[in-house]
Design an enzyme around this catalytic site. Structure first.
Site, PDB file in Angstrom:
ATOM      1  N   HIS A 222      -1.689   4.197  12.665  1.00  4.94           N
ATOM      2  CA  HIS A 222      -2.570   3.494  13.603  1.00  4.94           C
ATOM      3  C   HIS A 222      -2.029   3.563  15.020  1.00  4.94           C
ATOM      4  CE1 HIS A 222      -5.331   0.467  11.339  1.00  4.94           C
ATOM      5  NE2 HIS A 222      -5.552   1.705  11.019  1.00  4.94           N
TER       6      HIS A 222
ATOM      7  N   GLU B  71     -12.810   2.307  14.675  1.00  9.16           N
ATOM      8  CA  GLU B  71     -11.436   2.064  14.203  1.00  9.16           C
ATOM      9  C   GLU B  71     -10.605   3.345  14.197  1.00  9.16           C
ATOM     10  OE1 GLU B  71     -11.002  -0.473  10.770  1.00  9.16           O
ATOM     11  OE2 GLU B  71      -9.031   0.361  10.313  1.00  9.16           O
TER      12      GLU B  71
ATOM     13  N   ASP C 100     -28.816   1.524   6.624  1.00 10.77           N
ATOM     14  CA  ASP C 100     -28.636   0.069   6.735  1.00 10.77           C
ATOM     15  C   ASP C 100     -27.264  -0.312   6.169  1.00 10.77           C
ATOM     16  OD1 ASP C 100     -28.646  -2.674   6.353  1.00 10.77           O
ATOM     17  OD2 ASP C 100     -30.699  -2.756   5.605  1.00 10.77           O
TER      18      ASP C 100
ATOM     19  N   LYS D 291     -12.530  -3.286   1.653  1.00  6.48           N
ATOM     20  CA  LYS D 291     -12.792  -3.045   3.086  1.00  6.48           C
ATOM     21  C   LYS D 291     -12.316  -1.643   3.458  1.00  6.48           C
ATOM     22  CE  LYS D 291     -11.947  -3.451   7.754  1.00  6.48           C
ATOM     23  NZ  LYS D 291     -11.207  -2.537   8.624  1.00  6.48           N
TER      24      LYS D 291
HETATM   25  C1  MEV Z   1      -7.745  -1.326   7.467  1.00  6.60           C
HETATM   26  O1  MEV Z   1      -8.944  -1.178   8.198  1.00  6.60           O
HETATM   27  C2  MEV Z   1      -7.995  -1.035   6.003  1.00  6.60           C
HETATM   28  C3  MEV Z   1      -6.817  -1.330   5.070  1.00  6.60           C
HETATM   29  O2  MEV Z   1      -6.399  -2.676   5.262  1.00  6.60           O
HETATM   30  C4  MEV Z   1      -7.306  -1.110   3.664  1.00  6.60           C
HETATM   31  C5  MEV Z   1      -6.322  -1.543   2.604  1.00  6.60           C
HETATM   32  O3  MEV Z   1      -5.508  -2.468   2.848  1.00  6.60           O
HETATM   33  O4  MEV Z   1      -6.401  -0.977   1.501  1.00  6.60           O
HETATM   34  C6  MEV Z   1      -5.638  -0.459   5.392  1.00  6.60           C
END
Ligand code: MEV
Length: 424
Positions: free
Chosen positions: A375, A83, A277, A261
């Protein structure tokens, strides 16, 4: 005619023979097959010994998160991820945190839980008492399985029982709490629970089905905290925004999943780079986020009385310095050397700090310019590569697409054609 994936004896073939079958099945070109076979830092025959049915290796970009100061020690963080922006965001956030003195971390002893499921019990209470009255004996039987771990100061430290209500009636769950020292512990724990299961059947008169580690490692937690000066994070408005974002994640599982995430983006990148792992870590993290309450965020951010930002994250962290791919995968070994951690606990704490940094990087971007700007330049480079750009052309095509705010493969192809013509 459609091809069948039922290939008897596939595992007995050499990687080359397997690849030939897959090449035919999937219509791979010679070039694609050659790429899969390419001898990388992970040689094919070593890969063939690590998992089953190997046909190649799968490389990922490996980058370094910089600026990490944790308990006064400087770390370079190896991160493997596909990513864009993850490594840059972690490094940027670590720099902000550094201005507030860096991360402070803590962790509990490396204790994992092994579960034994006992069913078909006429009297679960009686069975439970039978187990408890042989507690010492069961623990000894389990520890006899791993004298090395015991000699290192680890092994079973306690035993617990619980009777649970299920759709198939009451069950007795026997739990072994195992100090795994510098191992992740799945092998040690699974060997122990399998070894004591027959004795548990014998003394309870029940039937044991599952004997397996739990990834909800609530006894193996890592915690990181930090204070980020408001000037470092971009001012009062950003501090307020991050506190609001944190409150949102605490209250709403839909937001919490994405919030977590974001933290895992960093943690999993390190886990991958070091051959640990990652499924165990993700399962533990999400399980913990839903433990005792509706699913919530693993981290929280608050404005402190000075107007600076206080952050904290806590989550299970079942990682090891020994066992699994950590000591076999050539790149994982180098990654561990770069990371320079001396114990699984130190490793777990670094991971918690990386998670907190990654979370901060994401929230800071989200409450200000949004994540797309950051990004975009890396995304645009990927799109340029997708469109066939090579070497210097990658950046030229990417820059032009960003300027035009049209980051698409079709446009990348056009720009590439125009630039190539101009160069002739
Ligand atoms: C993207 O990989 C992760 C985010 O969505 C985390 C978040 O929203 O806090 C930017």
């Amino acid at each position: 005619m459609s091809k069948s994936s039922e290939i008897s004896g596939f595992y007995k073939l050499s990687p080359k023979e397997r690849l030939a079958i897959v090449k035919d099945f999937a219509g791979l070109t010679d070039e694609e097959a050659a790429l899969l076979e390419h001898q990388s830092a992970l040689p094919l025959d070593l890969a063939d010994h690590m998992v089953e049915n190997v046909i190649g290796v799968f490389p990922e970009p490996l980058g370094i998160g910089v600026n990490f100061l944790i308990n006064g020690k400087d770390y370079l963080i190896p991160m493997a991820t596909e990513e864009p922006s993850v490594i840059a965001a972690a490094s940027y956030a670590a720099k902000m945190v550094r201005e507030g003195g860096g991360f402070k971390t803590k962790s509990s002893a490396p204790v994992m839980i092994g579960q034994i499921q006992v069913v078909k019990l006429p009297d679960p209470e009686y069975a439970k008492n039978q187990v408890l009255s042989r507690r010492v004996n069961i623990m000894k039987k389990a520890n006899d399985q791993d004298p090395t771990l015991v000699s290192l100061g680890g092994g079973v430290i306690d035993l617990g029982t619980k009777i649970i209500e299920t759709s198939m009636g009451q069950m007795l769950i026997v739990e072994l709490f195992v100090d795994c020292r510098d191992a992740m512990g799945a092998n040690a724990v699974n060997t122990m629970v399998e070894a004591v299961a027959p004795f548990i059947e014998e003394i309870t008169g029940g039937k044991v089905y599952l004997r397996i580690i739990s990834n909800l490692a609530t006894r193996r937690l890592a915690r990181a905290t930090c204070t980020v000066p408001k000037e470092a994070v971009g001012g009062e408005e950003i501090v307020n925004g991050i506190a609001y974002a944190s409150a949102f994640a605490q209250a709403d599982p839909f937001r919490a999943a994405t919030h977590n995430k974001g933290a895992l983006n960093g943690i999993i990148a390190v886990i991958l780079a070091t051959g640990n792992d990652h499924r165990a870590i993700e399962a533990g993290a999400h399980g913990f986020a839903a433990f005792h309450h509706p699913y919530t965020s693993l981290s929280s951010w608050k404005k402190n009385p000075k107007g600076d930002l206080d952050g904290v994250i806590e989550l299970p962290m079942a990682v090891g310095l020994v066992g699994g791919a950590v000591k076999t995968h050539p790149i994982a070994k180098i990654a561990m050397k770069i990371l320079n951690v001396k114990s699984a606990n130190e490793f777990a704490e670094v991971l918690a700090a990386v998670g907190l940094a990654q979370n901060l990087g994401a929230l800071r971007a989200l409450v200000s310019e949004g994540i797309q700007r950051g990004h975009m330049s890396l995304h645009a480079r990927n799109i340029a590569i997708n469109a066939g750009a090579k070497d210097k052309m990658i950046d030229l095509v990417a820059e032009q697409m960003i300027k035009e705010k049209r980051v698409r493969v079709d446009r990348a192809k056009e720009i590439l054609e125009e630039l190539s013509k101009n160069q002739q």
